[in-house]
Write an enzyme that holds these catalytic residues in place. Structure first.
Site, PDB file in Angstrom:
ATOM      1  N   HIS A   4     -51.190  41.700  12.831  1.00 41.38           N
ATOM      2  CA  HIS A   4     -49.775  41.358  12.714  1.00 41.38           C
ATOM      3  C   HIS A   4     -49.394  41.556  11.262  1.00 41.38           C
ATOM      4  CE1 HIS A   4     -49.167  38.488  16.415  1.00 41.38           C
ATOM      5  NE2 HIS A   4     -49.406  39.737  16.760  1.00 41.38           N
ATOM      6  N   HIS A   7     -56.084  42.977  17.145  1.00 42.52           N
ATOM      7  CA  HIS A   7     -54.953  43.698  16.564  1.00 42.52           C
ATOM      8  C   HIS A   7     -54.419  42.932  15.375  1.00 42.52           C
ATOM      9  CE1 HIS A   7     -52.531  40.996  19.146  1.00 42.52           C
ATOM     10  NE2 HIS A   7     -51.497  41.292  18.391  1.00 42.52           N
ATOM     11  N   ASP A  14     -48.776  39.867  23.698  1.00 46.47           N
ATOM     12  CA  ASP A  14     -50.185  39.601  23.404  1.00 46.47           C
ATOM     13  C   ASP A  14     -50.808  38.755  24.505  1.00 46.47           C
ATOM     14  OD1 ASP A  14     -49.848  40.931  21.028  1.00 46.47           O
ATOM     15  OD2 ASP A  14     -49.691  39.111  19.821  1.00 46.47           O
ATOM     16  N   GLU A  73     -49.129  48.171  12.935  1.00 44.67           N
ATOM     17  CA  GLU A  73     -50.198  47.389  13.542  1.00 44.67           C
ATOM     18  C   GLU A  73     -51.399  48.288  13.805  1.00 44.67           C
ATOM     19  OE1 GLU A  73     -49.442  45.155  17.024  1.00 44.67           O
ATOM     20  OE2 GLU A  73     -47.678  44.164  16.224  1.00 44.67           O
TER      21      GLU A  73
END
Ligand code: ZN
Length: 141
Positions: A79, A77, A90, A32
């Site tokens: 995935h 971010h 999250d 990630e």
């Protein structure tokens, strides 16, 4: 109690910034990538990589205590799966900082990202074609 900085109304994200985010997400895979987004005059233009960000296949942890005192619009971010729904972790992060949170999923293109608000609800984030100074695109702190 944390102080809540005043976040100006966000008009959208600069296209070049979004393209950068998608590119970094792609090149980080299968790990990630995570960072914070900063807005200037209502436009998200900056991605801030925090020192100490742990990148792993399970989750990328932002060390919020290292956050510089800046007006942060939210977080971003990736995935590595194609599932770009926010996880429990999250949602906890979203509630702590900012009101614009992008998750980029595989296959990392302009259609594989979504934006959420602090409550984890999907929200619209316009992509803006604007020009701005290259020197100030991305801060590496
Ligand atoms: Zn996530």
């Amino acid at each position: 109690m944390r102080e809540v900085p005043i976040i100006p109304d966000i008009k959208g994200i600069a296209r070049s910034t979004l393209e950068f985010i998608i590119e970094v997400s792609r090149s980080s895979a299968p790990n990630e990538f995570a960072g914070l987004m900063r807005a200037e005059e209502g436009v998200i233009k900056d991605v801030i990589f925090l020192p100490g960000t742990e990148s792993s296949q399970v989750s990328a942890v932002l060390r919020l205590y290292m956050m510089p005192n800046l007006s942060i619009a939210g977080s971003v971010h990736s995935h590595p799966s194609s599932n770009n729904n926010p996880s429990r972790a999250d949602l906890a992060l979203f509630a702590r900082i900012g009101d614009y949170h992008i998750i980029v999923g595989a296959p990392y293109n302009m259609r594989s990202w979504r934006c959420y608000n602090a409550n984890g609800h999907s929200r619209v984030l316009d992509v803006l074609d604007i020009e701005f100074d290259d020197d100030e695109d991305f801060d590496l702190l």
